[in-house]
Motif scaffolding. Structure first.
Motif, PDB file in Angstrom:
ATOM      1  N   ASP A   1       0.900  -1.180  -0.178  1.00  0.00           N
ATOM      2  CA  ASP A   1       0.017   0.044  -0.202  1.00  0.00           C
ATOM      3  C   ASP A   1       0.744   1.155  -0.037  1.00  0.00           C
ATOM      4  OD1 ASP A   1      -3.046   0.761   1.053  1.00  0.00           O
ATOM      5  OD2 ASP A   1      -1.343   2.249   1.843  1.00  0.00           O
ATOM      6  N   ALA A   2       0.377   2.187  -0.628  1.00  0.00           N
ATOM      7  CA  ALA A   2       1.161   3.457  -0.864  1.00  0.00           C
ATOM      8  C   ALA A   2       1.666   4.139   0.444  1.00  0.00           C
ATOM      9  CB  ALA A   2       0.446   4.647  -1.853  1.00  0.00           C
ATOM     10  N   ASP A   3       0.891   3.591   1.594  1.00  0.00           N
ATOM     11  CA  ASP A   3       1.399   4.214   2.810  1.00  0.00           C
ATOM     12  C   ASP A   3       2.821   3.933   3.302  1.00  0.00           C
ATOM     13  OD1 ASP A   3       0.532   5.525   5.387  1.00  0.00           O
ATOM     14  OD2 ASP A   3       0.630   3.712   6.119  1.00  0.00           O
ATOM     15  N   LEU A   4       3.294   3.124   2.567  1.00  0.00           N
ATOM     16  CA  LEU A   4       4.752   2.619   2.794  1.00  0.00           C
ATOM     17  C   LEU A   4       5.716   3.952   2.674  1.00  0.00           C
ATOM     18  CD1 LEU A   4       6.842   2.188   0.043  1.00  0.00           C
ATOM     19  CD2 LEU A   4       5.089   0.646  -0.319  1.00  0.00           C
ATOM     20  N   LEU A   5       5.231   4.819   1.795  1.00  0.00           N
ATOM     21  CA  LEU A   5       5.757   6.281   1.774  1.00  0.00           C
ATOM     22  C   LEU A   5       5.784   6.798   2.938  1.00  0.00           C
ATOM     23  CD1 LEU A   5       4.500   7.633  -1.810  1.00  0.00           C
ATOM     24  CD2 LEU A   5       6.819   6.679  -1.343  1.00  0.00           C
ATOM     25  N   ARG A   6       4.825   6.917   3.826  1.00  0.00           N
ATOM     26  CA  ARG A   6       4.909   7.565   5.075  1.00  0.00           C
ATOM     27  C   ARG A   6       6.020   6.909   5.952  1.00  0.00           C
ATOM     28  NH1 ARG A   6       2.783   6.209   9.756  1.00  0.00           N
ATOM     29  NH2 ARG A   6       1.749   4.518   8.654  1.00  0.00           N
ATOM     30  N   THR A   7       5.789   5.346   6.083  1.00  0.00           N
ATOM     31  CA  THR A   7       6.695   4.728   6.927  1.00  0.00           C
ATOM     32  C   THR A   7       8.125   5.244   6.640  1.00  0.00           C
ATOM     33  OG1 THR A   7       6.669   2.870   5.683  1.00  0.00           O
ATOM     34  CG2 THR A   7       4.903   2.952   7.090  1.00  0.00           C
ATOM     35  N   VAL A   8       8.415   5.375   5.263  1.00  0.00           N
ATOM     36  CA  VAL A   8       9.812   5.514   4.983  1.00  0.00           C
ATOM     37  C   VAL A   8      10.405   7.103   4.891  1.00  0.00           C
ATOM     38  CG1 VAL A   8      11.422   5.660   2.857  1.00  0.00           C
ATOM     39  CG2 VAL A   8       9.992   3.467   3.291  1.00  0.00           C
ATOM     40  N   TYR A   9       9.507   7.716   4.461  1.00  0.00           N
ATOM     41  CA  TYR A   9       9.769   9.310   4.491  1.00  0.00           C
ATOM     42  C   TYR A   9       9.338  10.090   5.551  1.00  0.00           C
ATOM     43  CZ  TYR A   9      11.384   8.009   0.007  1.00  0.00           C
ATOM     44  OH  TYR A   9      12.169   7.520  -0.940  1.00  0.00           O
ATOM     45  N   ALA A  10       8.182   9.735   6.414  1.00  0.00           N
ATOM     46  CA  ALA A  10       7.861  10.712   7.473  1.00  0.00           C
ATOM     47  C   ALA A  10       8.503  10.564   8.748  1.00  0.00           C
ATOM     48  CB  ALA A  10       6.273  10.663   7.576  1.00  0.00           C
ATOM     49  N   ASN A  11       9.681  10.147   8.609  1.00  0.00           N
ATOM     50  CA  ASN A  11      10.474  10.152  10.101  1.00  0.00           C
ATOM     51  C   ASN A  11       9.921   9.333  11.119  1.00  0.00           C
ATOM     52  OD1 ASN A  11      12.855  10.677  11.313  1.00  0.00           O
ATOM     53  ND2 ASN A  11      11.837  12.751  12.406  1.00  0.00           N
ATOM     54  N   GLN A  12       9.304   8.183  10.832  1.00  0.00           N
ATOM     55  CA  GLN A  12       8.723   7.284  11.671  1.00  0.00           C
ATOM     56  C   GLN A  12       9.600   6.183  12.159  1.00  0.00           C
ATOM     57  OE1 GLN A  12       5.747   8.470  13.185  1.00  0.00           O
ATOM     58  NE2 GLN A  12       6.048  10.213  11.707  1.00  0.00           N
ATOM     59  N   LYS A  13       9.353   5.655  13.398  1.00  0.00           N
ATOM     60  CA  LYS A  13      10.071   4.586  13.969  1.00  0.00           C
ATOM     61  C   LYS A  13       9.033   3.556  14.070  1.00  0.00           C
ATOM     62  CE  LYS A  13      14.283   6.775  14.242  1.00  0.00           C
ATOM     63  NZ  LYS A  13      14.473   7.151  15.793  1.00  0.00           N
TER      64      LYS A  13
END
Length: 524
Positions: free
Chosen positions: A420-432
């Protein structure tokens, strides 16, 4: 009818049945023995240790995750075109997107014969809240998404989440369900390695495991609730050379490079499939250790100074495509082809660096591909004024460094690019991530408010068309910012003998047929 006449009829029927089995043997892969007894279909695949196959003990990469999935089922399953009903035969979502009611199938049994009920589902989610599994999708930004779980009856469970978002169904549907009667008294699931820890409700039972040899033997669960297993035994065995083992018939499927295709093409004995580009390499900056990487000009200089097409040709031998600077690969359903592209241009890289020179240490794995890739990248970057010291580590050590942020530059290769495109958030939005995947954390030291906002908006946008537009916009911003360098996505080939078994199927978001549970089962 006399006894002899009855025996003659029975024998005749058995002979007919045996002949039918022989005639149809190619499609099922099973064969009739000399006594007319169907032999079990055994599929052998290349092994490798993937850990102890509970949701808490497997290694956090595809081979561990998907072997574990053969044992443990989930409410939904990944099909060829999207999620499909699995333990849950149907579900309802409330108008406000906060309540999910799952209706479980009846007659589901655990491997020890105990019935699976809604209480097991409730227990599993509550247990994961206290003991996150290796692959944990039930938390966003460090916060658990489930507010309440209610057992409506033995076959119905209601789950209330904190707020609606576009990924909830997949997150709830993908969690492995574990038996309450086994795990309720387990305080430390990571240390729980007794045989009963491997009791699941999936289509296969793990019968043998050798950590030293990286060998696993799975047998079909005879009381499985779902589609009948087409493969009776799945074995992962140690081999030194996959292609050589395949040619000798020791394993039944292998990956091959393009230069070997001619050996198998135009030969009815073999079937070849091309994998979707959902596996890839990326070069990651650590902006906490090297703050100068926060300068976009330096990051773009890296992008211009790395020749991705050269990597495709000389490392992947053509079985790959240059990765998008916007991250989502060309085969992703929401790939944006209009993002900024960085054609190899040393002069442009030098211009962006303004005559400055830099020196860094880059960590890589110890595969031949990564070593070769690092050699080429080192040569290219040196032309622009960036000097690299390359350190090659075994995969587990490299993964640990990636997870801890213990690097300046690191090359990491992994799957999941088709998710799912939410992987962009997990990669780029500085999340751990609370999970253990080496690809699950964000980018150390990187923060961009525009990217963060778009990531959060796409997550909460429930209209698919509006969400797709946000994801396209997000890819364009990411490509301009280039907070990391996606290098290439592999499109390798597999070869197998269809007369032995031809049930291999891809999941909609994954590149590897042997990882797909549905590959081993009849179609629903």
């Amino acid at each position: 009818m006399k006894l002899i006449e009855r025996l003659q009829i029975i024998i005749a029927l058995l002979v007919c049945a045996a002949l039918m089995l022989v005639a149809s043997g190619c499609s099922s892969g099973k064969s009739a023995g000399t006594a007319g007894v169907t032999k079990p279909l055994v599929i052998n695949l290349a092994g490798g240790d993937a850990g102890f196959l509970t949701p808490f003990g497997h290694y956090p990469r595809g081979p561990g995750i998907f072997k574990m999935n053969l044992i443990f089922d989930s409410l939904l399953e990944r099909g060829e075109k999207g999620y499909i009903p699995w333990l849950a035969e149907k579900w309802e979502i409330s108008a406000d997107g906060k309540t999910y009611i799952f209706n479980l199938r009846k007659g589901i049994k655990w491997h020890d014969g105990q019935p699976l009920t809604a209480a097991d589902v409730k227990f599993s989610f509550e247990y994961y809240a206290k003991n996150p599994p290796v692959s944990d999708e039930l938390a966003i930004n460090g916060k658990r998404i489930i507010e309440a779980i209610d057992v409506v009856d033995d076959h119905t469970v209601k789950i209330t989440v904190d707020k609606p978002n576009a990924t909830i169904l997949g997150r709830l549907g993908n969690a492995r369900i574990i038996p309450r009667h086994i795990w309720a008294t387990v305080d430390d699931p990571k240390k729980f390695n007794k045989p009963e820890a491997l009791i699941g409700c999936g289509p296969y039972i793990l019968k043998e495991y050798s950590k030293e040899q990286g060998a696993y033997k799975f047998e079909a669960f005879k009381d499985y609730w779902g589609p009948k297993p087409k493969v009776d035994i799945v074995q992962f065995i140690p081999v030194s050379d996959n292609v050589l083992a395949f040619n000798k018939g020791e394993i039944d499927l292998t990956a091959i490079s393009p230069d070997l295709l001619a050996q198998y093409e135009n030969n009815k004995e073999f079937m070849i499939k091309k994998n979707p580009a959902f596996w890839g390499y990326r070069l990651i900056f650590n902006m906490e250790k090297c703050p100068e990487f926060k300068d976009k000009n330096i990051r773009q200089a890296f992008a211009y100074a790395i020749n991705a097409q050269e990597l495709v040709e000389k490392v992947a031998r053509g079985a790959a495509v240059p990765a998008s600077a916007g991250y989502l690969p060309v085969d992703h359903i929401w790939y944006n082809n209009n993002v900024k592209k960085y054609a190899f241009n040393i002069d442009k890289a030098r211009e962006l660096l303004q005559g400055k020179t830099f020196s860094y240490t880059m960590l890589i794995g110890n595969s031949n591909d990564e070593i070769r890739m690092a050699e080429l990248i080192k040569i290219s970057l040196a032309q622009a004024g960036i000097n690299l010291t390359v350190r090659s580590l075994d995969e587990k050590t490299r993964d640990a460094a990636a997870k801890k942020g213990d690097y300046e530059l690191i090359i990491n290769g992994h799957g999941g690019w088709g998710s799912d495109a939410d992987l962009l958030r997990t990669v780029y939005a500085n999340q751990k991530s609370s999970g253990q995947s080496p690809s699950g954390n964000g980018l150390y030291g990187y923060n961009n408010e525009t990217i963060n906002e778009l990531c959060n908006r796409q997550l909460t946008e429930l209209d698919p068309d509006k969400r797709k537009a946000l994801v396209f916009q997000l890819q364009e911003v990411i490509a301009e910012e280039v907070p990391q360098i996606p290098l290439y996505n592999t499109t390798g080939y597999i070869v197998y003998r269809p007369a032995k078994y031809d049930g291999w199927r891809y999941m909609f978001d994954h590149h590897e047929v042997t990882h797909s549970k549905i590959s081993y089962l009849e179609s629903m």
